[in-house]
Design a protein around this motif. Structure first.
Motif, mmCIF file in Angstrom:
data_model
loop_
_atom_site.group_PDB
_atom_site.id
_atom_site.type_symbol
_atom_site.label_atom_id
_atom_site.label_comp_id
_atom_site.label_asym_id
_atom_site.label_seq_id
_atom_site.Cartn_x
_atom_site.Cartn_y
_atom_site.Cartn_z
ATOM 1 N N VAL A 85 71.879 52.512 40.266
ATOM 2 C CA VAL A 85 70.710 53.243 40.745
ATOM 3 C C VAL A 85 69.591 53.080 39.718
ATOM 4 C CG1 VAL A 85 69.771 55.461 41.474
ATOM 5 C CG2 VAL A 85 72.171 54.895 41.961
ATOM 6 N N VAL A 86 68.610 52.247 40.035
ATOM 7 C CA VAL A 86 67.482 51.994 39.145
ATOM 8 C C VAL A 86 66.278 52.755 39.680
ATOM 9 C CG1 VAL A 86 65.971 50.249 38.125
ATOM 10 C CG2 VAL A 86 68.395 49.735 38.525
ATOM 11 N N GLY A 87 65.813 53.724 38.905
ATOM 12 C CA GLY A 87 64.679 54.523 39.337
ATOM 13 C C GLY A 87 63.356 53.824 39.156
ATOM 14 N N ARG A 88 63.205 53.119 38.030
ATOM 15 C CA ARG A 88 61.949 52.415 37.771
ATOM 16 C C ARG A 88 62.194 51.320 36.747
ATOM 17 N NH1 ARG A 88 59.773 58.146 35.939
ATOM 18 N NH2 ARG A 88 61.177 58.522 34.226
ATOM 19 N N VAL A 89 61.360 50.268 36.838
ATOM 20 C CA VAL A 89 61.403 49.142 35.906
ATOM 21 C C VAL A 89 60.019 48.986 35.303
ATOM 22 C CG1 VAL A 89 61.809 46.679 35.626
ATOM 23 C CG2 VAL A 89 63.207 47.995 37.251
ATOM 24 N N LEU A 90 59.959 49.010 33.959
ATOM 25 C CA LEU A 90 58.696 48.826 33.246
ATOM 26 C C LEU A 90 58.770 47.541 32.427
ATOM 27 C CD1 LEU A 90 58.830 52.003 33.775
ATOM 28 C CD2 LEU A 90 57.277 52.198 31.832
ATOM 29 N N PRO A 91 57.626 46.889 32.185
ATOM 30 C CA PRO A 91 57.632 45.697 31.335
ATOM 31 C C PRO A 91 57.955 46.050 29.889
ATOM 32 C CG PRO A 91 55.390 46.311 31.897
ATOM 33 C CD PRO A 91 56.289 47.191 32.711
ATOM 34 N N PHE A 92 58.438 45.071 29.148
ATOM 35 C CA PHE A 92 58.878 45.270 27.769
ATOM 36 C C PHE A 92 57.810 45.902 26.894
ATOM 37 C CE2 PHE A 92 59.246 43.403 23.413
ATOM 38 C CZ PHE A 92 60.385 44.080 23.021
ATOM 39 N N ASP A 93 56.541 45.519 27.090
ATOM 40 C CA ASP A 93 55.497 46.063 26.225
ATOM 41 C C ASP A 93 55.221 47.541 26.506
ATOM 42 O OD1 ASP A 93 54.119 45.906 28.618
ATOM 43 O OD2 ASP A 93 52.604 44.488 27.895
ATOM 44 N N GLN A 94 55.856 48.115 27.543
ATOM 45 C CA GLN A 94 55.734 49.546 27.826
ATOM 46 C C GLN A 94 57.032 50.301 27.496
ATOM 47 O OE1 GLN A 94 54.051 50.523 31.676
ATOM 48 N NE2 GLN A 94 52.734 48.714 31.648
ATOM 49 N N THR A 95 57.801 49.777 26.557
ATOM 50 C CA THR A 95 59.074 50.415 26.200
ATOM 51 C C THR A 95 58.867 51.834 25.677
ATOM 52 O OG1 THR A 95 60.105 48.273 25.710
ATOM 53 C CG2 THR A 95 61.125 50.225 24.736
ATOM 54 N N ALA A 96 57.833 52.053 24.877
ATOM 55 C CA ALA A 96 57.574 53.398 24.351
ATOM 56 C C ALA A 96 57.298 54.378 25.489
ATOM 57 C CB ALA A 96 56.408 53.379 23.374
ATOM 58 N N GLU A 97 56.547 53.946 26.496
ATOM 59 C CA GLU A 97 56.278 54.795 27.653
ATOM 60 C C GLU A 97 57.562 55.056 28.432
ATOM 61 O OE1 GLU A 97 54.314 56.926 30.785
ATOM 62 O OE2 GLU A 97 54.039 56.640 28.631
ATOM 63 N N ALA A 98 58.419 54.041 28.558
ATOM 64 C CA ALA A 98 59.686 54.216 29.258
ATOM 65 C C ALA A 98 60.548 55.271 28.573
ATOM 66 C CB ALA A 98 60.441 52.887 29.328
ATOM 67 N N LEU A 99 60.583 55.251 27.253
ATOM 68 C CA LEU A 99 61.358 56.250 26.514
ATOM 69 C C LEU A 99 60.762 57.642 26.716
ATOM 70 C CD1 LEU A 99 63.744 56.668 24.590
ATOM 71 C CD2 LEU A 99 62.146 56.423 22.691
ATOM 72 N N ARG A 100 59.434 57.739 26.745
ATOM 73 C CA ARG A 100 58.791 59.034 26.969
ATOM 74 C C ARG A 100 59.153 59.580 28.338
ATOM 75 N NH1 ARG A 100 55.016 61.501 29.523
ATOM 76 N NH2 ARG A 100 54.417 59.650 30.720
ATOM 77 N N LEU A 101 59.167 58.730 29.352
ATOM 78 C CA LEU A 101 59.496 59.167 30.706
ATOM 79 C C LEU A 101 60.944 59.638 30.799
ATOM 80 C CD1 LEU A 101 57.683 56.352 32.718
ATOM 81 C CD2 LEU A 101 57.022 58.769 32.620
ATOM 82 N N VAL A 102 61.849 58.922 30.143
ATOM 83 C CA VAL A 102 63.256 59.316 30.153
ATOM 84 C C VAL A 102 63.433 60.651 29.446
ATOM 85 C CG1 VAL A 102 65.541 58.716 29.241
ATOM 86 C CG2 VAL A 102 64.157 56.987 30.392
ATOM 87 N N ALA A 103 62.741 60.831 28.317
ATOM 88 C CA ALA A 103 62.843 62.087 27.572
ATOM 89 C C ALA A 103 62.328 63.267 28.388
ATOM 90 C CB ALA A 103 62.068 61.982 26.261
ATOM 91 N N ALA A 104 61.331 63.030 29.249
ATOM 92 C CA ALA A 104 60.776 64.091 30.078
ATOM 93 C C ALA A 104 61.755 64.544 31.145
ATOM 94 C CB ALA A 104 59.472 63.629 30.726
ATOM 95 N N GLY A 105 62.689 63.664 31.548
ATOM 96 C CA GLY A 105 63.722 64.027 32.503
ATOM 97 C C GLY A 105 63.225 64.102 33.927
ATOM 98 N N GLY A 106 64.143 64.434 34.819
ATOM 99 C CA GLY A 106 63.801 64.650 36.213
ATOM 100 C C GLY A 106 63.763 63.415 37.084
ATOM 101 N N SER A 107 64.059 62.235 36.510
ATOM 102 C CA SER A 107 63.985 61.018 37.315
ATOM 103 C C SER A 107 65.333 60.715 37.964
ATOM 104 C CB SER A 107 63.549 59.828 36.453
ATOM 105 O OG SER A 107 64.480 59.588 35.420
ATOM 106 N N ARG A 108 65.298 59.974 39.040
ATOM 107 C CA ARG A 108 66.506 59.574 39.757
ATOM 108 C C ARG A 108 67.032 58.254 39.192
ATOM 109 N NH1 ARG A 108 66.080 59.073 46.205
ATOM 110 N NH2 ARG A 108 65.852 61.350 45.999
ATOM 111 N N GLY A 109 68.311 58.203 38.841
ATOM 112 C CA GLY A 109 68.893 56.968 38.343
ATOM 113 C C GLY A 109 68.381 56.594 36.972
#
Length: 331
Positions: free
Chosen positions: A300-324
């Motif tokens: 279950v993949v909720g979202r895919v971000l490009p490598f240069d947005q890894t910091a944003e991806a970590l922020r989104l995961v830390a915020a919680g509430g996403s599916r997969g």
């Protein structure tokens, strides 16, 4: 080599130029094509596990990897350049938020052929956690009952599917918006954690998989039948974990204190509690690969971000509430 690292605990995740990975005799050099982003990455950044997992800085984060073998160490026999592989890097050698990483051969498996590279990258940590909780530790049997907290998340979404494959009745807690989603994964009983109390609705359960901790974990003990077990992946760590990890006596004493309350409550109720800090395993991933390719487990993949947005991806995961799972992908 480009990588995303932190320079100190609680520091920001920043892109750096990192040295090329050292490839040991049992290691495989992997060109990273995609990397899963986990809550564990954020917890390590915040220093929550520094007594258990001391790291040197700058520290490249990232535990999940899917990519292509570039070269192999002298003792590697099961993999070769060009192989598509995936895995969870060992605790002492994390760093999948990078263009390349050296991973021990024992921690890798050939990727499932039925899913794309981003889906493969989403699997290792969460699928291994579910496997180790339900199969290795829980020994879940047909006809038993299991409660999976957070069924729409990375671990929960895989755990529901695996538990159903093992023949269990599955209850889960999610927000109302994810109720149909987890039913489609196989959940038999769905409880809205925002508006419903799961304790009066459930009883006689054999196993609880808890990724929340705190009061949620303590209340979960009450729905277990005598001899049932709660397995926590959010803590608190227990004395057995401290012994197995070979931690020093002072840390072991502190861990004993952290888990004293929940262990005491479990004993009073005639049930068990144990903490699971999952471990890397290419052998278990091969079993998981088979289930994915047979259609038993669906990443279950909720979202895919490009490598240069890894910091944003970590922020989104830390915020919680996403599916997969959230995944970063290399160009």
């Amino acid at each position: 080599m480009k990588a995303f690292a932190v320079s100190a605990y609680k520091g920001p995740l920043e892109q750096i130029e990192a040295p090329e990975p050292h490839v040991g005799r049992s290691d495989v050099l992997v060109r990273v094509r995609a990397a899963g982003v986990n809550v564990l990455d954020e917890k390590i950044r915040l220093g929550e596990f520094r007594q258990i997992l001391p790291h040197a800085f700058p520290l490249i984060l990232g535990h999940d990897v899917a990519g292509t073998v570039i070269r192999v160490g002298a003792d590697v026999r099961g993999l070769k350049p060009g192989d598509a592989v995936y895995g969870r890097a060992d605790d002492d050698h994390i760093g999948t938020f990078a263009e390349r990483i050296a991973v021990n051969e024992a921690d890798l498996a050939i990727t499932p052929v039925s899913v794309d590279i981003e889906a493969a990258a989403s699997l290792p940590l969460v699928a291994l956690t579910a496997w180790q909780a339900l199969v290795e530790r829980g020994r879940l049997q047909p006809g038993q009952k299991v409660l999976v907290h957070g069924g729409a998340g990375g671990v929960g979404s895989i755990a529901i599917q695996l538990a159903k494959h093992l023949g269990a009745t599955v209850a889960t807690t999610v927000g109302a918006a994810n109720a149909q989603f987890v039913r489609d994964l196989g959940a038999d009983i769905v409880i809205d954690y925002r508006s419903e109390d799961f304790v009066p609705q459930l009883s006689g359960f054999d196993l609880v998989l808890d990724g929340v901790g705190g009061e949620n974990l303590e209340r979960s003990l009450r729905i277990l039948k005598p001899g049932g077990r709660a397995i926590g992946i959010a803590g608190p760590p227990d004395p057995q974990f401290a012994r197995d990890a070979g931690l020093n006596p002072l840390v072991r004493l502190a861990i004993r204190g952290l888990s004293r309350k929940v262990r005491r409550q479990a004993r009073k109720l005639g049930v068990g509690y144990e903490f699971l800090f999952m471990h890397a395993s290419g052998e278990q991933l091969r079993d998981i690969t088979r289930l994915v390719d047979e259609g038993v487990l669906r990443p279950v993949v909720g979202r895919v971000l490009p490598f240069d947005q890894t910091a944003e991806a970590l922020r989104l995961v830390a915020a919680g509430g996403s599916r997969g799972k959230t995944v970063v992908s290399m160009p």
